[in-house]
Design a protein around this motif. Structure first.
Motif, short mmCIF file in Angstrom:
data_model
loop_
_atom_site.label_atom_id
_atom_site.label_comp_id
_atom_site.label_asym_id
_atom_site.label_seq_id
_atom_site.Cartn_x
_atom_site.Cartn_y
_atom_site.Cartn_z
N UNK A 1 1.27 -1.52 0.05
CA UNK A 1 -0.19 0.34 0.66
C UNK A 1 1.06 1.58 0.23
N UNK A 2 0.53 1.51 -0.64
CA UNK A 2 1.50 3.04 -1.05
C UNK A 2 1.11 4.23 -1.83
N UNK A 3 2.09 5.82 -1.93
CA UNK A 3 1.21 6.36 -2.87
C UNK A 3 2.93 7.48 -3.20
N UNK A 4 2.33 7.40 -4.21
CA UNK A 4 3.03 9.00 -5.13
C UNK A 4 3.39 10.54 -5.10
N UNK A 5 4.09 11.06 -4.47
CA UNK A 5 3.61 12.48 -3.89
C UNK A 5 4.47 13.47 -5.39
#
Length: 335
Positions: free
Chosen positions: A251-255
């Motif tokens: 579970x991740x995200x790109x900023x």
């Protein structure tokens, strides 16, 4: 009381009194001591360990702060309202955990990485299970939801081998800073989708450029942030969750770089490795080739996602747990 109600009696849960005597709690310290003794009755070793630590630190907190009855009742009222604010599409309890840094801390402890694996980020309160399936190159956002962005990359092992057929869930805000679940007239999922990597581990889809947005401020968590003098903003980001058989769920995200809130994300989700550069593609032909109806320009986000196997993840976590146990044993011996 009616005759029917009179037929029923209040009953215990069936657990007898403890086999040992507990002194009457005539002093505050006896309350804590009695509670610690009762926790020892917990059958499950892991549960017993957790609640021993919880009781220890919770009672220490009450003593250290000299908590008043009014303050404690205010806390109970706050937690009650947090629960009452939750709906199938809104998770105020997760949001509370997020803004206190607990979600990020638990995630980091449970998802250590090595070998170039992609780092995790917080799930957040806006994930849903109803995302539509999206084919390679298709869009997760309906037209008019924001500036065009294309997302592409590969799903890889730590050895650089492609992982085919990995399930990728992705979701984001629209250009106004809202998730689809925040609209009262939501009729279908939007700015979210579910796709799979191809035989070469590749994935690609159309999206919109995410924007910085405030976490919901109309509930008790919003009140808490104002009480603490903290802003309620999250930097712009794109959520991604990847699952594949035999691999540890990510579970991740790109900023995207350049946001004013990167270093003060109100839920502590940003990590250096997850900050990405969006490329400007000013090419009408290329935009139309990638499926953007109005052509023009678009942003390009390219990122290869590297997964740990379940075995790799377990080995890394076991090493951390072992070092923690040794450290705690040394501390205990010294004290």
């Amino acid at each position: 009381m009616s005759e029917a109600e009179a037929r029923f009696k209040a009953v215990s849960n069936g657990i007898p009194p403890p086999s040992f005597d507990l002194p009457l709690p005539d002093r505050p310290d006896i309350i804590t001591a009695n509670m610690q003794k009762l926790v020892e009755l917990t059958p499950n070793p892991r549960h017993r360990f957790i609640f021993k630590a919880l009781v220890k630190h919770l009672h220490q907190f009450v003593n250290e702060t000299s908590l008043t009855t009014d303050e404690w009742m205010a806390a109970i009222d706050f937690l009650t309202r947090v629960g009452q604010k939750c709906t199938p599409l809104r998770q105020e309890t997760i949001l509370l955990s997020d803004v206190l840094g607990v979600s990020a801390l638990v995630d980091s402890l449970n998802n250590p990485v090595a070998g170039g694996a992609t780092e995790n980020s917080v799930l957040g309160p806006f994930f849903t299970e109803d995302a539509a399936d999206v084919d390679f190159g298709e869009s997760i956002a309906s037209e008019g939801k924001g500036d065009y962005m294309y997302v592409e990359g590969r799903i890889l092992t730590t050895d650089g081998q492609p992982i085919p057929n990995a399930v990728i869930d992705t979701w984001e805000t629209d250009a106004d800073g809202f998730y689809d679940t925040q609209y009262s007239d939501r009729s279908h999922p939007d700015c979210r989708g579910r796709l799979r990597s191809d035989d070469n581990g590749r994935f690609g889809y159309r999206a919109v450029v995410p924007v910085a947005y405030p976490v919901p401020g109309d509930g008790p968590v919003g009140e808490l942030l104002r009480l603490l003098g903290r802003h309620n903003m999250r930097p712009n980001h794109l959520h991604v969750m990847v699952e594949a058989p035999g691999f540890h769920k990510l579970v991740t995200a790109f900023y995207p770089e350049g946001c004013d809130y990167l270093r003060s994300d109100c839920v502590f989700g940003v990590k250096k490795s997850l900050v990405v550069k969006l490329k400007d593609i000013v090419d009408d032909g290329e935009a139309r080739k990638r499926g953007f109806p109005h052509g023009g320009s678009f942003k390009l986000l390219q990122y290869d996602i590297v997964l740990l196997t379940e075995e790799q993840s377990a080995t890394i976590r076991a090493g951390i747990d072992e070092r923690y146990t040794i450290t705690e044993t040394v501390k205990s011996t010294k004290s």
